[in-house]
Design a protein around this motif. Structure first.
Motif, mmCIF file in Angstrom:
data_model
loop_
_atom_site.group_PDB
_atom_site.id
_atom_site.type_symbol
_atom_site.label_atom_id
_atom_site.label_comp_id
_atom_site.label_asym_id
_atom_site.label_seq_id
_atom_site.Cartn_x
_atom_site.Cartn_y
_atom_site.Cartn_z
ATOM 1 N N GLN A 78 40.800 30.965 27.820
ATOM 2 C CA GLN A 78 41.743 29.942 28.271
ATOM 3 C C GLN A 78 41.564 28.632 27.506
ATOM 4 O O GLN A 78 42.523 27.880 27.326
ATOM 5 C CB GLN A 78 41.560 29.701 29.774
ATOM 6 N N LYS A 79 40.352 28.363 27.039
ATOM 7 C CA LYS A 79 40.083 27.088 26.372
ATOM 8 C C LYS A 79 40.257 27.153 24.859
ATOM 9 O O LYS A 79 40.783 26.232 24.242
ATOM 10 C CB LYS A 79 38.666 26.617 26.710
ATOM 11 N N ARG A 80 39.806 28.251 24.237
ATOM 12 C CA ARG A 80 39.876 28.353 22.779
ATOM 13 C C ARG A 80 39.722 29.808 22.358
ATOM 14 O O ARG A 80 39.539 30.696 23.198
ATOM 15 C CB ARG A 80 38.789 27.506 22.111
#
Length: 209
Positions: A78-80
Motif C-alpha cells: 500500500q505504501k510503495r
C-alpha cells in the motif's frame, strides 16, 4: 447477350476490381498470420505446488529462441513497491559446501521453460534484500508482479511479459496466490517495448549504485 456485349468492358473492369480485393484480402490474412507467428510469446505461470509453495515457471512459446536479460520481481504494498532482479541468485550450501551462484540469463529455446524458484522463495528474497518487516507482508492488498525482459531474434528493442498475483500469506494455501488476470500480459508493441526498456534501465541503474 447484346447487353453483355455492350457492357463487356465495364463487366471486365468490375471483375478485375473484385479479383484485386480478393487477393488483397488473402494477402492481409497471410501477413497477419506471419506477424502473429513472428510475435514473441512468453508465458508466466504457476507450476507444481499450491500457494506460495508453487513454482514460478517462465515458458517460451515463441517460434524462435529468446534471450533472457532480466527477471524482475516487484512486491507492491500500500505504501510503495519493492523490486529485485532475480535473474541471478545464490544457493546456500551445507556446512561443508560453499554457496553457489546460478543465473537464468541466457537463451531459452522455443518450447522451453525456466523453473525460477517458488513464489515463497521469491518473496523471501525481496524481503531479505529490502529488509522488509514481517508485519508488512501480512497487510491487505499485497501483490507480487513477475516481469520478464528478453531479446527476440534480431530485434533491437527488448520485449517483455508481466503477470501480477494477489498475495495473501494469511489465507489458506489455495488462496494465497491468485492471478489478477487469466493470461500473461505480453508487451510487444513499440510503445510497450519502450516501457520494457525503462524497466531495464531502472534495474541497471539500481545495480550500479
Amino acid at each position: 447477350m447484346e447487353w453483355l456485349n455492350d457492357n463487356a468492358q465495364a463487366i471486365s473492369a468490375v471483375a478485375s476490381i473484385c479479383t484485386l480485393f480478393v487477393w488483397v484480402f488473402y494477402a492481409q490474412l497471410l501477413y497477419n498470420g506471419y506477424v502473429r507467428q513472428r510475435r514473441p510469446r512468453v508465458i508466466i505461470n504457476r507450476g507444481k505446488g499450491i500457494g506460495v509453495e508453487a513454482i514460478c515457471l517462465i515458458s517460451n512459446m515463441s517460434s524462435e529462441a529468446i534471450y533472457i536479460q532480466h527477471l524482475i520481481t516487484v512486491l507492491h504494498t500500500q505504501k510503495r513497491s519493492y523490486s529485485l532482479d532475480v535473474v541471478e541468485y545464490q544457493q546456500r550450501g551445507s556446512e561443508q559446501e560453499e554457496n553457489s551462484y546460478h543465473t537464468f540469463q541466457g537463451p531459452l529455446a522455443s518450447g522451453g521453460y525456466l523453473n525460477i524458484q517458488s513464489f515463497g522463495d521469491i518473496v523471501s528474497q525481496i524481503k531479505a534484500y529490502w529488509e522488509i518487516e514481517d508485519n508488512l507482508l501480512h497487510e491487505q492488498n499485497i501483490q507480487l508482479e513477475i516481469r520478464v525482459i528478453a531479446i527476440y531474434g534480431s530485434e533491437d528493442m527488448p520485449t517483455g511479459a508481466t503477470r501480477t498475483f494477489n498475495l495473501d500469506l494469511d489465507a489458506s494455501p489455495n488462496h494465497q496466490l491468485i492471478p489478477v488476470n487469466v493470461d500473461t500480459d505480453r508487451l510487444n508493441s513499440r510503445s510497450q517495448r519502450k516501457r520494457v526498456l525503462e524497466w531495464a534501465k531502472e534495474i541497471e541503474t539500481h545495480k550500479a549504485r
